[in-house]
Design a protein around this motif. Structure first.
Motif, PDB file in Angstrom:
ATOM      1  N   ALA A 160      28.728   0.546  60.004  1.00 33.50           N
ATOM      2  CA  ALA A 160      27.963   0.388  61.493  1.00 33.50           C
ATOM      3  C   ALA A 160      26.705  -0.008  61.556  1.00 33.50           C
ATOM      4  O   ALA A 160      26.028  -0.333  62.570  1.00 33.50           O
ATOM      5  CB  ALA A 160      28.202   1.687  62.307  1.00 33.50           C
ATOM      6  N   ASP A 161      26.008   0.066  60.404  1.00 36.32           N
ATOM      7  CA  ASP A 161      24.390  -0.199  60.332  1.00 36.32           C
ATOM      8  C   ASP A 161      24.170  -1.489  60.171  1.00 36.32           C
ATOM      9  O   ASP A 161      22.964  -2.071  60.023  1.00 36.32           O
ATOM     10  CB  ASP A 161      23.717   0.836  59.268  1.00 36.32           C
ATOM     11  N   ASP A 162      25.267  -2.436  59.892  1.00 34.91           N
ATOM     12  CA  ASP A 162      24.843  -3.867  59.395  1.00 34.91           C
ATOM     13  C   ASP A 162      25.938  -4.853  60.052  1.00 34.91           C
ATOM     14  O   ASP A 162      27.225  -4.527  59.962  1.00 34.91           O
ATOM     15  CB  ASP A 162      25.147  -3.988  57.867  1.00 34.91           C
ATOM     16  N   ASP A 163      25.536  -5.570  60.887  1.00 36.07           N
ATOM     17  CA  ASP A 163      26.517  -6.398  61.808  1.00 36.07           C
ATOM     18  C   ASP A 163      27.135  -7.775  60.814  1.00 36.07           C
ATOM     19  O   ASP A 163      27.751  -8.505  61.379  1.00 36.07           O
ATOM     20  CB  ASP A 163      26.119  -6.750  62.980  1.00 36.07           C
ATOM     21  N   ARG A 164      26.439  -8.031  59.549  1.00 35.18           N
ATOM     22  CA  ARG A 164      26.990  -8.972  58.899  1.00 35.18           C
ATOM     23  C   ARG A 164      28.400  -8.649  58.348  1.00 35.18           C
ATOM     24  O   ARG A 164      28.678  -7.283  58.098  1.00 35.18           O
ATOM     25  CB  ARG A 164      26.359  -9.268  57.872  1.00 35.18           C
ATOM     26  N   PRO A 165      29.207  -9.457  58.196  1.00 39.74           N
ATOM     27  CA  PRO A 165      30.671  -9.245  57.590  1.00 39.74           C
ATOM     28  C   PRO A 165      30.662  -8.834  56.130  1.00 39.74           C
ATOM     29  O   PRO A 165      29.821  -9.331  55.223  1.00 39.74           O
ATOM     30  CB  PRO A 165      31.385 -10.587  58.085  1.00 39.74           C
ATOM     31  N   LEU A 166      31.689  -7.918  55.911  1.00 39.97           N
ATOM     32  CA  LEU A 166      32.016  -7.627  54.391  1.00 39.97           C
ATOM     33  C   LEU A 166      33.132  -8.806  54.037  1.00 39.97           C
ATOM     34  O   LEU A 166      34.038  -8.980  54.847  1.00 39.97           O
ATOM     35  CB  LEU A 166      32.843  -6.358  54.404  1.00 39.97           C
ATOM     36  N   VAL A 167      32.805  -9.390  53.086  1.00 42.60           N
ATOM     37  CA  VAL A 167      33.738 -10.572  52.767  1.00 42.60           C
ATOM     38  C   VAL A 167      34.417  -9.891  51.379  1.00 42.60           C
ATOM     39  O   VAL A 167      33.903  -9.616  50.369  1.00 42.60           O
ATOM     40  CB  VAL A 167      33.015 -11.872  52.376  1.00 42.60           C
ATOM     41  N   VAL A 168      35.779 -10.223  51.428  1.00 43.80           N
ATOM     42  CA  VAL A 168      36.606  -9.629  50.373  1.00 43.80           C
ATOM     43  C   VAL A 168      37.619 -10.958  49.749  1.00 43.80           C
ATOM     44  O   VAL A 168      37.973 -11.562  50.538  1.00 43.80           O
ATOM     45  CB  VAL A 168      37.588  -8.483  50.911  1.00 43.80           C
ATOM     46  N   ALA A 169      37.470 -11.032  48.610  1.00 48.64           N
ATOM     47  CA  ALA A 169      38.446 -11.926  47.736  1.00 48.64           C
ATOM     48  C   ALA A 169      39.617 -11.615  47.626  1.00 48.64           C
ATOM     49  O   ALA A 169      40.034 -10.514  46.983  1.00 48.64           O
ATOM     50  CB  ALA A 169      37.743 -12.451  46.603  1.00 48.64           C
TER      51      ALA A 169
END
Length: 491
Positions: free
Chosen positions: A296-305
């Motif tokens: 919730a503290d970072d609005d950048r996406p998590l990118v998963v391979a």
């Protein structure tokens, strides 16, 4: 100077379910279709591939380039005997017609396995050498994942290999090979050569040059050896999903004398062997990646391979493990793709934007998998024709066939008709989906996506849903690998 220029590219996963037939090479994806003769120059113009870099160097040197043929197909299982013989025949026919020439440059991959040959490139080079004779200089460029063989080294005079993974230096590598070829022509001398092989396989994910040990091997160790004054040195991580005798990492070195070439090759292979235990990292299970991915503290996406269904490594692009995990977790802030599913793309175009239909997504090509049956709303449609924008595929002319973005219970799913790994954000933007707007983005790729997606991500994870691009080659049964080679790095 008259220099014959051509290429034949395929990365073969012998554990994959679908073979590469002649039609696979006739289709364009992000790279050009099969071309013969003068059409070659228009097809490669502005495309970030080795042959384009080589052509630029030759052109600037005032050389007359004689086009042969060029072909590539999306990585898959074996190249069929029919496809190999027809495409090789085209290239050799053009070469014979071009004679006399002063030299040959070929843009190859280095991990092609055919139905009838373990070493597609070695056999091709043997036939080229048969046509041009023993004295003509031949230089080739190879992918970082080349399984270099003694035959490739024997039948060429210089091999240059990518140094970046993701492969953001493809044109640069072709240019280096071209400069070496021009030097041979200028001096009338060929360098001495040395070839060494490591005794373990490097999993695809951990050869990435964004992190160690590959970052140091390519960024420090390789450059230190180059500074000793040798002509050239290259390190290939190998492609670990090929059950062939010469699968695995290797080093090729070139110098004015044999002793110097041998010393350089020995020094580099020693650095590779010393780093063996470091080629490892965390692999998430699908439910882990989906469940633990909130921040919730970072609005950048998590990118998963979705690493084991990477079409760039022979995956079909339609396995469903990660999509099932998203739907089970109710992740309505997620984007996944790009699925290779022409039937679903056709249906989406039939119902149109805003239309709703009972979709059967993926699960059609990998043994043991089944389609995900879900109600889908069509968010947007595309014709699949667009320009690449990222560091690796920038300028590429994508031709992916009908595409669609679907809303499946809040999960956004991108589908296309032609297979290609999701390595460039343009593949989603073509459908109006901006990856940075999502909390979780799952891409069907192993490593190449990092070049364009890592800069926008709060973190990058590797997940292993069922698929044929195995994250752990040690879990596979090899029957042709030479004795003494470990199928996974040893601690």
């Amino acid at each position: 100077m008259r220099i014959a220029v051509g290429g034949f590219q395929h990365e073969t996963n012998t554990f994959a379910p679908v073979k590469a037939d002649f039609a696979a090479f006739e289709r364009a994806d992000a790279w050009p279709r099969l071309v013969v003769g003068e059409e070659l120059w228009d097809e490669i113009d502005g495309v970030h591939i080795p042959i384009a870099g080589a052509a630029c160097v030759f052109r600037c040197a005032g050389a007359e380039m004689v086009p042969l043929s060029w072909a590539s197909a999306t990585p898959s299982a074996h190249v069929t005997e029919d496809a190999y013989e027809r495409i090789t025949g085209l290239l050799l026919d053009e070469l014979r017609a071009a004679l006399p020439v002063d030299a040959v440059y070929l843009d190859l991959h280095g991990a092609m396995v055919c139905e009838h040959f373990q070493d597609g490139e070695g056999e091709l080079l043997r036939r080229v050498r048969e046509v041009v004779g023993p004295d003509m200089p031949i230089a080739i460029s190879l992918d970082l994942h080349a399984n270099v063989t003694p035959e490739m080294v024997e039948h060429s005079d210089l091999i240059d290999i990518y140094r970046n993974y993701p492969h953001t230096d493809m044109a640069e590598t072709g240019a280096r090979a071209a400069r070496h070829l021009l030097t041979m022509l200028g001096t009338g001398k060929k360098p001495a050569k040395a070839f060494r092989q490591a005794d373990f396989l490097i999993p695809l994910q951990w050869g990435c040059t964004f992190h160690d040990p590959a970052k140091t091997l390519y960024g420090k160790n390789l450059l230190q050896v180059l500074e000793t004054g040798i002509t050239s040195i290259s390190f290939a991580c190998g492609f670990p999903l090929a059950d062939i005798h010469h699968c695995g990492p290797s080093v090729v070195a070139y110098a004015e004398d044999q002793g110097t070439a041998d010393e350089a090759a020995d020094a580099m292979i020693a650095s590779v062997q010393a780093a063996e235990a470091d080629f490892a990292g965390k692999i998430y299970q699908p439910d882990e990646a989906v469940r633990l991915g909130h921040n919730a503290d970072d609005d950048r996406p998590l990118v998963v391979a979705d690493s084991q269904d990477n079409p760039g490594g022979g995956g079909p692009g339609d396995t469903t493990g990660m999509l099932r995990a998203l739907l089970a977790a109710g992740r309505q802030d997620s984007l996944i793709g790009v699925f290779t599913d022409p039937a679903t793309a056709d249906k989406a175009h039939e119902v149109g934007v805003g239309g709703i239909f009972d979709a059967r997504i993926g699960g059609k090509l990998f043994p043991g998998d089944e389609p995900v049956e879900v109600e889908a709303k069509v968010i947007s449609l595309g014709d699949g024709v667009f320009k690449g924008t990222g560091p690796m595929w920038g300028g590429a002319n994508f031709q992916m066939g009908k595409m669609a973005l679907l809303d499946c219970n809040g999960v956004h799913v991108a589908v296309m008709s032609n297979s290609m790994q999701a390595g460039d954000q343009s593949m989603f933007r073509h459908l109006g989906a901006e990856p940075s707007d999502y909390d979780l983005v799952i891409v069907k790729s192993s490593v190449h996506f990092r070049a364009d997606f890592q800069p926008i991500a709060r973190d990058v994870w590797v997940a292993a849903a069922p698929g044929p691009v195995y994250a752990d080659p040690g879990a596979l049964s090899f029957f042709n690998l030479r004795n003494g080679v470990a199928t996974r790095p040893r601690a």
